[in-house]
Design an enzyme around this catalytic site. Structure first.
Site, PDB file in Angstrom:
ATOM      1  CD  GLN A  77      -7.212   6.405  -5.079  1.00 55.73           C
ATOM      2  OE1 GLN A  77      -6.961   6.496  -3.860  1.00 55.73           O
ATOM      3  NE2 GLN A  77      -7.201   7.470  -5.872  1.00 55.73           N
ATOM      4  CB  THR A 106      18.093  12.084 -15.902  1.00 56.84           C
ATOM      5  OG1 THR A 106      18.952  12.336 -17.008  1.00 56.84           O
ATOM      6  CG2 THR A 106      18.897  12.072 -14.614  1.00 56.84           C
ATOM      7  CG  HIS A 141       0.311  12.415  -6.513  1.00 55.40           C
ATOM      8  ND1 HIS A 141      -0.942  12.956  -6.375  1.00 55.40           N
ATOM      9  CD2 HIS A 141       0.320  11.786  -7.698  1.00 55.40           C
ATOM     10  CE1 HIS A 141      -1.656  12.668  -7.452  1.00 55.40           C
ATOM     11  NE2 HIS A 141      -0.912  11.952  -8.277  1.00 55.40           N
ATOM     12  CG  ASN A 176     -10.783   6.790  -9.283  1.00 52.32           C
ATOM     13  OD1 ASN A 176     -10.961   5.755  -9.925  1.00 52.32           O
ATOM     14  ND2 ASN A 176     -11.062   7.977  -9.773  1.00 52.32           N
ATOM     15  CB  THR A 207      -1.186   9.353 -16.069  1.00 55.16           C
ATOM     16  OG1 THR A 207      -2.216   9.697 -15.129  1.00 55.16           O
ATOM     17  CG2 THR A 207      -1.703   9.585 -17.475  1.00 55.16           C
ATOM     18  CB  CYS A 210      -7.832  12.042 -10.726  1.00 52.94           C
ATOM     19  SG  CYS A 210      -8.307  11.227  -9.217  1.00 52.94           S
TER      20      CYS A 210
HETATM   21  N1  PLP Z   1      -5.614   5.644 -11.470  1.00 50.80           N
HETATM   22  C1  PLP Z   1      -6.360   5.932 -10.383  1.00 50.80           C
HETATM   23  C2  PLP Z   1      -7.294   4.905  -9.831  1.00 50.80           C
HETATM   24  C3  PLP Z   1      -6.264   7.189  -9.781  1.00 50.80           C
HETATM   25  O1  PLP Z   1      -7.008   7.474  -8.702  1.00 50.80           O
HETATM   26  C4  PLP Z   1      -5.367   8.137 -10.320  1.00 50.80           C
HETATM   27  C5  PLP Z   1      -5.289   9.471  -9.720  1.00 50.80           C
HETATM   28  O2  PLP Z   1      -5.698  10.435 -10.192  1.00 50.80           O
HETATM   29  C6  PLP Z   1      -4.599   7.783 -11.449  1.00 50.80           C
HETATM   30  C7  PLP Z   1      -4.757   6.531 -12.004  1.00 50.80           C
HETATM   31  C8  PLP Z   1      -3.605   8.758 -12.066  1.00 50.80           C
HETATM   32  O3  PLP Z   1      -2.502   8.913 -11.208  1.00 50.80           O
HETATM   33  P1  PLP Z   1      -1.350  10.029 -11.450  1.00 50.80           P
HETATM   34  O4  PLP Z   1      -1.890  11.289 -10.913  1.00 50.80           O
HETATM   35  O5  PLP Z   1      -0.180   9.531 -10.678  1.00 50.80           O
HETATM   36  O6  PLP Z   1      -1.059  10.047 -12.909  1.00 50.80           O
END
Ligand code: PLP
Length: 374
Positions: free
Chosen positions: A180, A238, A202, A146, A71, A322
């Site tokens: 993904q 940091t 993650h 996703n 994000t 998500c």
């Molecule tokens: N983009 C996609 C396609 C995702 O599946 C996700 C996961 O939720 C994200 C962005 C956001 O990732 P993060 O949780 O590392 O901010």
């Protein structure tokens, strides 16, 4: 005991990544910005890790900026547009909210947003080409969706943008949210010639709070937080060195085992498709989608069926879990693919990981059978 089928939302930290996190926290605890020996030691380790991740991704290390997650990586890219001359952004309707929420904001401040369809889950080069105008500055199409696992043909999409660029003589940035796709076959940053791509640790058994932005031209990236001048001045604060070390190990593990993992998960995916279809359930994911993600239509509203599966010990998602209001958003993505709202409301996402076993798959199939046949 919970059986976990929500790996597209997040994954457990692998023992190898956890060890790297702990070891790095104690062996390299200095601040990479400090000029004393421990600081320099930490800085060297940070750059060694960056270099290794770059080699795994087949790109130059100068093009990688560490962040707190996808994000933030996406925000770093799109907030950099605030410094550019306004124009049009062509974006697919199936983007994750981390991208689509930027469109709402950029529109408010005067950018023109053109949303393109993804019928059946895919943006076609023809559709994209016909949406480009001399005013187009940016194109955003994700690498792997996703919700459905649909794998976009990034290379062909970028090629058609580059062709248009040549004809019109104006640079267009191509952004590929590649969360993904990381660690899986098909990700080719250099070969596909994207300008920006986002990644998250993650989702591949790395820790929370670490992500990566690939920027073909890092000079275009303007920091959200500039204090400290870390990450080449693109991201102050940091550095999360233990997180970066764990990310590197997690990615290495995925890439080292990629072919055999994919072969196994493909078999599980086929088995699920076949068994769930035999139970009368419709499969929403395209046939050539990522084997790790399978969306289906359940007989009941998705949050009801998800709970019924949960009561039997299974973690699946009623959409793209998500965000804390994921349901409506995944429905939007499915509708953009041409799936009726009534069906989208019953969608369930089953997402597998490196740890998923044949037994897990068989017990999920039995649970579906019990719930459907009573
Ligand atoms: N983009 C996609 C396609 C995702 O599946 C996700 C996961 O939720 C994200 C962005 C956001 O990732 P993060 O949780 O590392 O901010």
């Amino acid at each position: 005991m919970e059986i976990y089928f929500d790996n597209a939302a997040t994954t457990p930290l692998s023992p190898r990544a956890a060890k790297a996190y702990i070891d790095t926290s104690s062996s390299f605890f200095g601040n990479p910005s400090s000029i004393h020996r421990l600081g320099r030691k930490a800085k060297d380790e940070l750059e060694r890790r960056r270099g290794h991740i770059a080699s795994l991704l087949g790109v130059d290390e100068k093009n990688l900026i560490f962040t707190s997650g996808a994000t933030e990586s996406i925000s770093l890219f799109f907030s950099s547009l605030l410094w550019m001359e306004k124009g049009t952004i062509v974006v697919s309707r199936i983007e994750h909210e981390a991208v689509s929420s930027w469109m709402t904001y950029l529109k408010k401040i005067g950018w023109n947003i053109v949303k393109i369809r993804a019928k059946g889950g895919f943006v076609t080069p023809e559709e994209l080409y016909s949406s480009l105008t001399p005013d187009t500055r940016v194109v955003a199409v994700m690498a792997v969706n996703n919700v459905t696992g649909a794998i976009e043909d990034t290379k062909a999409l970028v090629e058609c943008v580059r062709r248009y660029e040549k004809e019109n003589g104006r640079k267009i940035l191509f952004f590929s949210d590649s969360v993904q796709a990381l660690g899986k076959t098909g990700l080719d940053l250099k070969g596909s010639d994207v300008d920006g791509a986002s990644f998250s640790a993650h989702k591949i058994n790395g820790p929370r709070g670490v992500g990566l932005l690939y920027a073909k031209n890092p000079e275009m990236i303007r920091p959200i937080a500039s204090a400290g001048g870390q990450e080449g001045g693109h991201r102050g604060g940091t550095e999360n060195l233990p997180g970066v070390a764990a990310f590197d190990e997690a990615l290495s593990e995925w890439i080292e085992n990629r072919d055999e993992d994919e072969k196994r998960v493909k078999e599980y995916n086929l088995r699920l498709r076949e068994s769930l279809s035999n139970l009368g359930l419709e499969i929403l994911s395209p046939e050539n989608a990522s084997p790790y993600i399978l969306s289906i239509v359940s007989p009941l509203p998705s949050e009801v069926f998800t709970r019924m599966l949960m009561d039997k010990g299974f973690c699946v998602s009623s959409g793209s879990a998500c965000s804390n209001n994921a349901k409506g958003k995944s429905e939007g993505i499915l509708e953009a693919m041409g799936i009726r709202n009534e069906k989208a409301k019953r969608a369930i996402r089953i997402s597998m990981g490196r740890d998923t076993t044949k037994e897990d798959v068989e017990s999920l199939i039995s649970a579906f059978g019990d719930l459907i046949n009573g």
